[in-house]
Design a protein around this motif. Sequence first.
Motif, short mmCIF file in Angstrom:
data_model
loop_
_atom_site.label_atom_id
_atom_site.label_comp_id
_atom_site.label_asym_id
_atom_site.label_seq_id
_atom_site.Cartn_x
_atom_site.Cartn_y
_atom_site.Cartn_z
N ASP A 298 60.90 41.04 42.71
CA ASP A 298 61.07 42.20 41.84
C ASP A 298 60.67 41.91 40.40
OD1 ASP A 298 62.13 43.30 44.13
OD2 ASP A 298 64.15 43.57 43.34
N GLN A 299 60.72 40.66 39.99
CA GLN A 299 60.40 40.27 38.61
C GLN A 299 58.91 40.03 38.39
OE1 GLN A 299 62.95 38.58 40.42
NE2 GLN A 299 64.35 40.12 39.61
N ASP A 300 58.11 40.00 39.44
CA ASP A 300 56.69 39.67 39.32
C ASP A 300 55.86 40.87 38.85
OD1 ASP A 300 56.86 36.99 40.09
OD2 ASP A 300 56.79 37.52 42.21
N PHE A 301 54.69 40.56 38.35
CA PHE A 301 53.70 41.56 37.97
C PHE A 301 52.45 41.26 38.79
CE2 PHE A 301 50.26 43.38 35.48
CZ PHE A 301 50.79 44.60 35.08
N VAL A 302 52.11 42.15 39.70
CA VAL A 302 50.99 41.95 40.62
C VAL A 302 49.81 42.80 40.18
CG1 VAL A 302 50.20 42.20 43.01
CG2 VAL A 302 52.56 41.46 42.55
N VAL A 303 48.65 42.16 40.07
CA VAL A 303 47.42 42.86 39.70
C VAL A 303 46.51 42.94 40.92
CG1 VAL A 303 45.35 42.79 38.26
CG2 VAL A 303 47.57 42.12 37.30
N ILE A 304 46.07 44.13 41.24
CA ILE A 304 45.12 44.34 42.34
C ILE A 304 43.81 44.77 41.70
CG2 ILE A 304 44.56 45.69 44.40
CD1 ILE A 304 47.62 46.06 44.80
N PRO B 288 57.84 44.46 42.98
CA PRO B 288 57.25 44.03 41.72
C PRO B 288 56.52 45.18 41.04
CG PRO B 288 55.81 43.42 43.51
CD PRO B 288 57.06 44.01 44.13
N THR B 289 56.27 45.02 39.76
CA THR B 289 55.39 45.96 39.06
C THR B 289 53.99 45.68 39.57
OG1 THR B 289 56.80 45.93 37.11
CG2 THR B 289 54.52 46.66 36.79
N ILE B 290 53.26 46.74 39.92
CA ILE B 290 51.91 46.59 40.44
C ILE B 290 50.95 47.39 39.58
CG2 ILE B 290 50.37 47.03 42.41
CD1 ILE B 290 52.82 46.73 44.25
N ALA B 291 49.81 46.77 39.25
CA ALA B 291 48.76 47.45 38.50
C ALA B 291 47.45 47.30 39.25
CB ALA B 291 48.62 46.87 37.10
N ILE B 292 46.72 48.40 39.35
CA ILE B 292 45.36 48.39 39.89
C ILE B 292 44.45 48.40 38.66
CG2 ILE B 292 43.65 49.62 41.27
CD1 ILE B 292 46.07 50.92 42.76
N VAL B 293 43.57 47.42 38.56
CA VAL B 293 42.75 47.29 37.36
C VAL B 293 41.26 47.36 37.70
CG1 VAL B 293 44.55 45.88 36.27
CG2 VAL B 293 42.62 44.75 37.39
N GLU B 294 40.50 47.91 36.76
CA GLU B 294 39.04 47.97 36.89
C GLU B 294 38.46 48.16 35.50
OE1 GLU B 294 36.26 47.08 37.92
OE2 GLU B 294 36.20 48.06 39.88
N SER B 295 37.19 47.84 35.35
CA SER B 295 36.47 48.02 34.09
C SER B 295 35.43 49.12 34.24
CB SER B 295 35.75 46.72 33.70
OG SER B 295 36.67 45.69 33.51
N ASP B 296 35.00 49.64 33.10
CA ASP B 296 33.89 50.59 33.10
C ASP B 296 32.64 49.89 33.61
OD1 ASP B 296 35.71 52.29 31.83
OD2 ASP B 296 34.82 52.04 29.85
N HIS B 297 31.69 50.67 34.14
CA HIS B 297 30.41 50.10 34.55
C HIS B 297 29.29 51.02 34.08
CE1 HIS B 297 30.16 52.95 37.92
NE2 HIS B 297 31.42 52.63 38.21
N ALA B 298 28.10 50.72 34.47
CA ALA B 298 26.91 51.41 33.94
C ALA B 298 26.89 52.91 34.21
CB ALA B 298 25.65 50.77 34.51
N VAL B 299 27.49 53.35 35.30
CA VAL B 299 27.39 54.75 35.70
C VAL B 299 28.60 55.58 35.28
CG1 VAL B 299 27.15 56.30 37.68
CG2 VAL B 299 25.89 54.15 37.62
N ALA B 300 29.79 54.98 35.28
CA ALA B 300 31.00 55.75 35.00
C ALA B 300 32.10 54.85 34.43
CB ALA B 300 31.50 56.43 36.27
#
Length: 129
Positions: free
Chosen positions: A30-36, A70-82
């Motif tokens: 429960d204390q973890d932070f998971v990044v997908i 746990p706290t879960i975050a889905i992460v992504e960056s901008d790319h050339a198209v969007a």
Amino acid sequence: MNKIVIVKNVSNVLDDIRECVEKLGFNATDQDFVVIKPNLSDFTSPTEGGTTDPIIVEALIKVIREKGNPTIAIVESDHAVATADVEFERLGYSELAERYGVQLVNLSKDKAHELYVNGHFLEYLRIAE
């Protein structure tokens, strides 16, 4: 030690993801932070294999939450198209995040640091905090 699990001939996404997570020995409390970090691309659809299908990420969230919250975050960056925000919406990740109470993070908008890598093509790399 790094591990990779490969599943051929997927029959049930949830069961196969569960098996992969177990083989990796991954457990989140429960204390973890998971990044997908899926691969979200405007160039290909999930059916072509270049973009991560939200069904896979949904199954991963369910499996993680079977043993903890746990706290879960889905992460992504901008790319050339969007932008990542556009891709989150277009591919159904916004709805997924709302349904499971996970965060969506556009790394291109996040605070970043320059990291000296002295690489062949890049001398510095911008890394989101």
